[in-house]
Design an enzyme around this catalytic site. Structure first.
Site, mmCIF file in Angstrom:
data_model
loop_
_atom_site.group_PDB
_atom_site.id
_atom_site.type_symbol
_atom_site.label_atom_id
_atom_site.label_comp_id
_atom_site.label_asym_id
_atom_site.label_seq_id
_atom_site.Cartn_x
_atom_site.Cartn_y
_atom_site.Cartn_z
ATOM 1 N N LYS A 170 1.257 -1.378 0.012
ATOM 2 C CA LYS A 170 0.482 -0.181 0.073
ATOM 3 C C LYS A 170 0.295 1.420 -0.195
ATOM 4 O O LYS A 170 0.512 2.247 -0.730
ATOM 5 C CB LYS A 170 -0.601 0.105 1.201
ATOM 6 C CG LYS A 170 -1.876 -1.456 1.222
ATOM 7 C CD LYS A 170 -2.876 -0.980 1.694
ATOM 8 C CE LYS A 170 -3.648 -2.000 2.218
ATOM 9 N NZ LYS A 170 -4.966 -2.299 3.181
ATOM 10 N N ARG A 220 1.160 4.337 -3.251
ATOM 11 C CA ARG A 220 0.943 5.663 -2.572
ATOM 12 C C ARG A 220 2.166 6.587 -3.483
ATOM 13 O O ARG A 220 2.007 7.378 -3.958
ATOM 14 C CB ARG A 220 1.910 5.860 -0.640
ATOM 15 C CG ARG A 220 -0.005 5.471 -0.137
ATOM 16 C CD ARG A 220 0.027 6.003 1.543
ATOM 17 N NE ARG A 220 -0.950 6.151 2.689
ATOM 18 C CZ ARG A 220 -0.702 6.093 3.153
ATOM 19 N NH1 ARG A 220 0.112 7.139 3.839
ATOM 20 N NH2 ARG A 220 -1.523 5.744 4.691
#
Length: 217
Positions: free
Chosen positions: A40, A44
């Site tokens: 994750k 980003r």
């Protein structure tokens, strides 16, 4: 692939990647959760490198996941405890629990809010920031009885994570960050990177932990 599709389309006003949990940049844990968070985090960085307008939603703990077992991660899905509750560490680290309906409501409000553009939207309802010990005390008052507390120190939890099968190993490695590290509430939300949902939208009434526990009686 989604990021590349957004770039190609050229008309996406805001991207909210599927995070919905703790802030991946401020967690400290081990595998398998560490690998999940790393994926994750890399997303980003890609979103930012490509200049895609975004909002990262960090809703912290789903009340419907953690509260029915009164925070006992070893008994998620089993409902309220009958006699004992397992506590990880000393039980004093603060965690945050938010009801799914409230998570959805805050997220929808944030989608086109200029104050959340390229920021992290944190959900930290003041009444829903509690330690595991505090949560147990709340439940004992409501249930009118006390429960046997089984404590697992950090070293014992690390051993359990290595031995546990999926999906318990993921839950336990997430819990290392939440219930021992206190990573959901152990930092200040700075305006340079984040905003807090209940401060942005004080007109929205959220479900408190106290109110949610009444549903379990």
């Amino acid at each position: 692939r989604i990021v590349m599709a957004i770039k190609e389309a050229g008309n996406v006003k805001r991207f909210l990647p599927s995070e919905f949990g703790s802030d991946v940049e401020r967690v400290h844990t081990v595998d398998p959760a560490a690998t999940l968070y790393a994926g994750k985090l890399s997303l980003r960085r890609l979103i930012e490198a490509e200049g895609i307008p975004h909002t990262y939603v960090c809703c912290n703990g789903f009340a419907e996941t953690y509260l029915p077992s009164i925070g006992d991660v070893t008994a998620v899905g089993a409902g309220p405890p009958s006699d004992k509750i397992t506590v990880l560490g000393d039980g004093d680290a603060k965690a945050v629990f938010v009801v799914e309906k409230d998570i959805a409501t805050y997220t929808v409000r944030a989608v086109d809010d200029p104050r959340t553009l390229n920021k992290i939207l944190y959900m930290r309802p003041p009444a829903n920031i509690v330690s595991h010990n505090e949560l147990i005390s709340m439940w004992e008052r409501k249930a009118g009885r006390t429960f046997q507390i089984v404590r697992i120190p950090e070293a014992g939890l690390l051993k359990l994570i290595k031995e546990a099968a999926f999906p318990l190993n993921i839950l336990l490695s997430l819990a290392l960050s939440i219930f021992i590290g206190g990573d959901q509430a152990n930092f200040e939300i700075e305006p340079s990177f984040g905003v807090e949902a209940t401060e942005l939208y004080p007109d929205l009434k959220y479900t408190t932990i106290d109110e949610y526990l009444d549903r379990l009686l």
